[in-house]
Design an enzyme around this catalytic site. Structure first.
Site, PDB file in Angstrom:
ATOM      1  CG  HIS A  78      -2.030  -0.845   1.047  1.00  0.00           C
ATOM      2  ND1 HIS A  78      -2.947  -1.290   2.102  1.00  0.00           N
ATOM      3  CD2 HIS A  78      -2.316  -1.836  -0.033  1.00  0.00           C
ATOM      4  CE1 HIS A  78      -3.898  -2.034   1.606  1.00  0.00           C
ATOM      5  NE2 HIS A  78      -3.794  -2.476   0.326  1.00  0.00           N
ATOM      6  CD  GLU A  80      -2.260   3.802   2.983  1.00  0.00           C
ATOM      7  OE1 GLU A  80      -1.824   3.372   2.233  1.00  0.00           O
ATOM      8  OE2 GLU A  80      -3.272   3.972   3.621  1.00  0.00           O
ATOM      9  CB  CYS A 104      -5.716  -0.806   5.330  1.00  0.00           C
ATOM     10  SG  CYS A 104      -4.398  -1.327   4.943  1.00  0.00           S
ATOM     11  CB  CYS A 107      -1.455   1.352   6.249  1.00  0.00           C
ATOM     12  SG  CYS A 107      -0.961   0.615   4.484  1.00  0.00           S
TER      13      CYS A 107
HETATM   14 ZN    ZN Z   1      -3.123  -0.180   3.788  1.00  0.00          ZN
END
Ligand code: ZN
Length: 160
Positions: A78, A80, A104, A107
């Protein structure tokens, strides 16, 4: 007299997160992130993508498949997390993360552990899901301030 229509810090950093998302190879979801320190200096950027060394053309980008291994989910890193790991700063303690989508829970854990203290997100389209609920709980318990970016209506066009 100084120029009046310069962009704000928030527009600048969210703009860079949005531009970073344009690098994503994912057909469905493009997310970008930009990490900024307390001196308004950008210390890292990231977008969602396959781990370094994985050939994008060999990896699955689908959301559904016979097996989870036929989908992107177990593989994609992801935005982040990429931004956190891409940083060359010695510490992200006290930094702010600008991100185009509410993080999420995976993260969120990385954000908290890295010392980031504030998250400014653009969209929260998965609000109400267990993942987002867990993120919000973690941020709340761990003292990370999450705030939604307030769109200003400014349009920025780039000739590339
Ligand atoms: Zn994430």
């Amino acid at each position: 007299m100084k120029r009046k229509d310069y962009i704000t810090w928030d527009e600048y950093f969210m703009g860079i997160a949005t531009l970073s998302a344009e690098r994503s190879k994912d057909n469905n979801t493009q997310v970008g992130a930009c990490i900024v320190n307390d001196e308004h200096k950008i210390v890292s950027v990231g977008y969602n993508g396959m781990p370094t060394g994985c050939d994008d053309d060999d990896m699955p980008w689908e959301r559904e498949g016979d097996s989870v291994l036929d989908t992107k989910y177990p593989f994609v890193c992801h935005a982040e997390l990429n931004a956190i790991l891409n940083s060359s700063a010695s510490s992200l303690n006290g930094c702010t993360l600008y991100v185009t989508l509410f993080p999420c829970n995976e993260c969120a854990k990385a954000i908290i552990q890295s010392g980031i203290k504030r998250v400014v997100y653009y969209s929260n389209k998965y609000d109400g899901t267990d993942s987002v609920t867990a993120s919000a709980m973690l941020f709340d318990k761990c003292g990370v301030k999450a705030e939604q970016y307030e769109p200003t209506g400014k349009k920025i066009e780039l000739d590339m």
